[in-house]
Design a protein around this motif. Structure first.
Motif, short mmCIF file in Angstrom:
data_model
loop_
_atom_site.label_atom_id
_atom_site.label_comp_id
_atom_site.label_asym_id
_atom_site.label_seq_id
_atom_site.Cartn_x
_atom_site.Cartn_y
_atom_site.Cartn_z
N GLY A 74 6.51 -1.05 11.81
CA GLY A 74 6.56 0.40 11.62
C GLY A 74 6.88 0.84 10.21
N HIS A 75 6.85 -0.08 9.27
CA HIS A 75 7.19 0.23 7.89
C HIS A 75 6.17 -0.40 6.94
N THR A 76 6.10 0.15 5.74
CA THR A 76 5.24 -0.39 4.70
C THR A 76 6.13 -0.92 3.58
N PHE A 77 5.88 -2.17 3.20
CA PHE A 77 6.64 -2.78 2.11
C PHE A 77 6.25 -2.12 0.80
N VAL A 78 7.27 -1.70 0.01
CA VAL A 78 7.03 -1.01 -1.25
C VAL A 78 7.29 -1.94 -2.44
N GLY A 79 8.28 -2.80 -2.32
CA GLY A 79 8.61 -3.70 -3.43
C GLY A 79 10.03 -4.21 -3.31
N TRP A 80 10.54 -4.74 -4.40
CA TRP A 80 11.90 -5.28 -4.47
C TRP A 80 12.74 -4.42 -5.39
N THR A 99 9.21 4.14 5.89
CA THR A 99 8.90 4.29 7.31
C THR A 99 7.52 4.93 7.45
N ASN A 100 6.68 4.34 8.30
CA ASN A 100 5.32 4.84 8.51
C ASN A 100 5.33 6.16 9.28
N ASP A 101 4.35 7.01 8.97
CA ASP A 101 4.09 8.24 9.72
C ASP A 101 2.94 7.99 10.67
N TYR A 102 3.03 8.54 11.86
CA TYR A 102 1.96 8.41 12.85
C TYR A 102 1.57 9.78 13.37
N GLN A 103 0.28 9.89 13.74
CA GLN A 103 -0.25 11.14 14.27
C GLN A 103 -0.21 11.10 15.79
N TYR A 122 7.86 6.48 12.47
CA TYR A 122 7.97 5.34 13.39
C TYR A 122 9.32 5.40 14.13
N GLY A 123 9.27 5.27 15.44
CA GLY A 123 10.47 5.27 16.27
C GLY A 123 10.98 6.65 16.62
#
Length: 188
Positions: A74-80, A99-103, A122-123
């Protein structure tokens, strides 16, 4: 007596090694030459997110660590949160996720008309939309498409992906009045 070993960044003094001359340091017979010997330091690099440790690596001074592949549902990795291309001490590197957005689409299954759309993290949970209107029908409840099935939708359901929620209707009950000569004869 030999002196203490000199400091060298990223290394630990190991010992003095005699490279030229006769005799020992207690019985000097001519000039003696000693060279300081070192071992390279090794440091722990921990790649984490929250309390989860993805990977720990032992890296020699001046070397680079290698980032592990990371996922979080439910998340997108952005970096360190920091660089790890020249290691000079123990290091904790934190993963950064968004955190991902969903429609969530509320619609009529037959006509495809969309009643409303909500963007939910997400969630998260959706808000109860206004009950839809359809001529000749009464709104009954919301249902969710789950694979190939239609199941009742609960507004306590955590949203974990794009979701279609459809309105279920039932025929509006009508009463038929039968009149004979202006008098009510029967109803159905």
């Amino acid at each position: 007596t030999l002196p203490a070993g000199p400091y060298k960044e990223g290394y630990t003094f190991s010992h003095w090694e005699k490279v030229d001359g006769e005799g020992g340091h207690g019985n000097v017979q001519n000039n003696l030459e000693y060279v300081a010997r070192y071992t390279i330091n090794t440091y722990k690099v921990s790649f984490i997110y929250g309390k989860n440790v993805y990977e720990e690596q032992w890296i020699q001074y001046g070397q680079s660590a290698t980032a592990p592949g990371v996922e979080l549902e439910g998340h997108t990795f952005v970096g360190w949160d920091k660089e790890f291309n020249f290691i000079s001490g123990d290091l904790i590197v934190n993963a950064i996720f968004e955190t991902n957005d969903y429609q969530v689409v509320f619609k009529d299954l037959e006509s495809g008309d969309v009643y409303s759309t909500q963007t939910v993290k997400y969630g998260g949970k959706v808000s109860i939309p206004k009950s839809p209107q359809k001529e000749g029908y009464l709104f009954k409840k919301w249902k969710m498409i789950d694979g190939t099935e239609m199941i009742d939708f609960s507004f306590d359901t955590a949203i974990v992906g794009d979701t279609i929620i459809v309105a279920e209707f039932e025929g509006r009950p009508y009463t038929i009045y039968y009149y004979v000569n202006g008098q009510l004869y029967d109803t159905q």
